[in-house]
Write a protein that holds these residues in place. Structure first.
Motif, short mmCIF file in Angstrom:
data_model
loop_
_atom_site.label_atom_id
_atom_site.label_comp_id
_atom_site.label_asym_id
_atom_site.label_seq_id
_atom_site.Cartn_x
_atom_site.Cartn_y
_atom_site.Cartn_z
N THR A 174 37.03 34.40 51.36
CA THR A 174 35.82 34.03 50.22
C THR A 174 35.33 35.11 49.74
N GLY A 175 35.27 36.25 50.47
CA GLY A 175 34.58 37.51 49.94
C GLY A 175 35.37 38.09 48.55
N TYR A 176 36.73 37.96 48.77
CA TYR A 176 37.42 38.24 47.60
C TYR A 176 37.58 37.30 46.48
N ILE A 177 37.58 35.95 46.64
CA ILE A 177 37.54 34.82 45.67
C ILE A 177 36.31 34.91 44.81
N ARG A 178 35.14 35.22 45.53
CA ARG A 178 33.88 35.22 44.88
C ARG A 178 33.80 36.17 43.73
N GLY A 179 34.47 37.36 44.11
CA GLY A 179 34.42 38.30 42.97
C GLY A 179 35.41 38.16 41.78
N LEU A 180 36.31 37.12 41.61
CA LEU A 180 37.05 36.71 40.67
C LEU A 180 36.37 36.31 39.48
N PRO A 181 36.66 36.66 38.36
CA PRO A 181 36.14 36.12 37.17
C PRO A 181 36.28 34.69 36.99
N VAL A 182 35.35 33.82 36.89
CA VAL A 182 35.59 32.27 36.80
C VAL A 182 36.23 31.91 35.43
N GLU A 183 36.04 33.01 34.30
CA GLU A 183 36.47 32.50 33.11
C GLU A 183 37.98 32.19 33.11
N PRO A 195 43.25 21.30 40.13
CA PRO A 195 42.79 22.41 41.13
C PRO A 195 43.83 22.87 41.91
N PHE A 196 44.95 22.25 42.15
CA PHE A 196 45.83 22.95 42.91
C PHE A 196 46.78 23.80 42.24
N TYR A 197 47.01 23.75 40.83
CA TYR A 197 47.78 24.52 40.13
C TYR A 197 46.94 25.61 39.85
N ILE A 198 45.59 25.41 39.38
CA ILE A 198 44.78 26.76 39.31
C ILE A 198 44.85 27.62 40.72
N PHE A 199 44.69 27.06 41.88
CA PHE A 199 44.80 27.68 43.08
C PHE A 199 46.21 28.71 43.36
N PHE A 200 47.30 27.92 43.02
CA PHE A 200 48.59 28.48 43.35
C PHE A 200 49.07 29.46 42.37
N ARG A 201 48.54 29.41 41.02
CA ARG A 201 48.98 29.98 39.89
C ARG A 201 47.91 31.16 39.14
N VAL A 202 46.72 30.95 39.66
CA VAL A 202 45.73 31.81 39.15
C VAL A 202 44.91 32.54 40.33
N VAL A 204 46.04 32.77 43.97
CA VAL A 204 46.89 33.23 44.52
C VAL A 204 47.39 34.66 43.98
N PRO A 205 47.85 34.74 42.74
CA PRO A 205 48.56 36.09 42.48
C PRO A 205 47.23 37.20 42.24
N LEU A 206 46.05 36.77 41.88
CA LEU A 206 44.91 37.62 41.82
C LEU A 206 44.45 38.31 43.28
N THR A 207 44.80 37.64 44.30
CA THR A 207 44.20 37.88 45.53
C THR A 207 45.46 38.27 46.67
N LYS A 208 46.35 38.73 46.12
CA LYS A 208 47.46 39.24 46.77
C LYS A 208 47.04 40.14 48.13
N PRO A 209 46.46 41.14 47.79
CA PRO A 209 46.04 42.10 48.82
C PRO A 209 45.10 41.50 49.89
N SER A 210 44.37 40.63 49.65
CA SER A 210 43.56 39.98 50.56
C SER A 210 44.24 38.87 51.43
N PHE A 211 45.16 38.07 50.61
CA PHE A 211 45.97 37.22 51.32
C PHE A 211 47.06 37.93 52.34
N GLY A 284 43.19 45.31 51.31
CA GLY A 284 42.77 43.95 51.35
C GLY A 284 41.32 43.90 51.91
N LEU A 285 41.09 44.76 53.15
CA LEU A 285 39.87 44.62 53.65
C LEU A 285 38.87 45.36 53.09
#
Length: 292
Positions: A174-183, A195-202, A204-211, A284-285
């Protein structure tokens, strides 16, 4: 032609820095040396461990008898298989559920969002010791716990471990996703993405360190979990590696050589995983902390 030269300023020397480094080195040695002590004693005879436990295992002190006994008397490979299966399934389920939950809590506005955020944080205050009896009774009523089916037995351990890891995973993601640009998500939505396409294709790739951080911690916590496994894994063919070590300790008693070898077999995979992936853990932390 004039050349521009960049002069690096040297940081001023402080006595406090020397003191700080000495304290950190001493702290590091107190953490690392017990592990080294156990590993070196695993290559000694049990009598030599009692009389000369701090000497290095060279010459007459060196022996591999403890490891031969461990592999002959213990079903280590079966226990490794069970531990890796449980930990891998816990990682997959935790990452998937925590990722989707974090995405929903950050990007969607609904009535129960604040209540769910509070519930996630509050659930981290309850230790596993306080919930194990209701969990055992619930799984027994569902027909999952204490069966002869290997798959159901594994499921009886996986479910409580998933529940125990979800809160931490949701907080980190949550802390990482909140900092991603919503644009970026808005652009994908305008292109007709769901929504699922946005989650898995947008997302997840941007939050790899956190995952990666969530995956590593979930794996290590599941691998090292003894308390839940002691309640759920009762048959020898379902023992995980921590259960096997616990059984060995209660059975062999004062055979320190065999115990040291078994402890080494348990902790070495964890140490290797941490050494190989420590950059991902720190990255990630810290990223989740800054962006949160």
């Amino acid at each position: 032609m004039s050349k521009t030269m960049t002069v690096k300023k040297k940081k001023p020397f402080h006595i406090s820095s020397v003191f700080l480094y000495l304290v950190l080195i001493f702290w590091g040695l107190t953490t690392v040396y017990p592990i080294i002590w156990v590993i070196q004693n695993s290559f000694k005879n049990k009598n030599m461990i009692i009389s000369d436990s701090f000497s290095l295992p060279f010459g007459e002190l060196f022996t591999t008898a403890n490891y031969r006994r461990a592999f002959n008397s213990l079903n280590i490979f079966e226990a490794y298989k069970n531990s890796i299966f449980i930990s891998a399934m816990v990682c997959i389920i935790v990452v998937l559920l925590a990722g989707l939950a974090s995405f929903a809590l950050v990007r969607y506005d609904f009535k129960l969002r604040k209540l769910l955020n509070t519930a996630v944080l509050a659930s981290m205050m309850f230790p596993v010791f306080a919930t194990i009896i209701p969990v055992v009774r619930l799984e027994s009523a569902m027909g999952i716990a204490y069966t002869k089916n290997w798959w159901l037995t594994m499921l009886s351990v996986i479910l409580p471990q998933v529940a125990g890891n979800l809160s931490f995973a949701i907080v980190v993601l949550t802390g990482y996703i909140r900092g991603l640009p919503v644009e970026l998500e808005e652009a994908a939505f305008m292109e007709g993405c769901g929504p699922f396409y946005i989650f898995f294709r947008v997302i997840v790739p941007l939050t790899k360190p956190s995952f990666a951080t969530v995956t590593i911690f979930a794996f290590l916590w599941s691998y090292n979990d003894l308390f839940t496994q002691m309640f759920m894994l009762k048959r020898p063919d379902s023992y995980a590696i921590t259960i096997l070590l616990n059984r060995l300790t209660s059975k062999e008693g004062t055979d320190y050589g065999l115990m040291a070898a078994a402890v080494t077999l348990v902790i070495v995979p964890v140490i290797l995983i941490y050494i190989l992936l420590q950059k991902q853990i720190v990255k990630g932390l810290t990223a989740g902390a800054v962006k949160g």
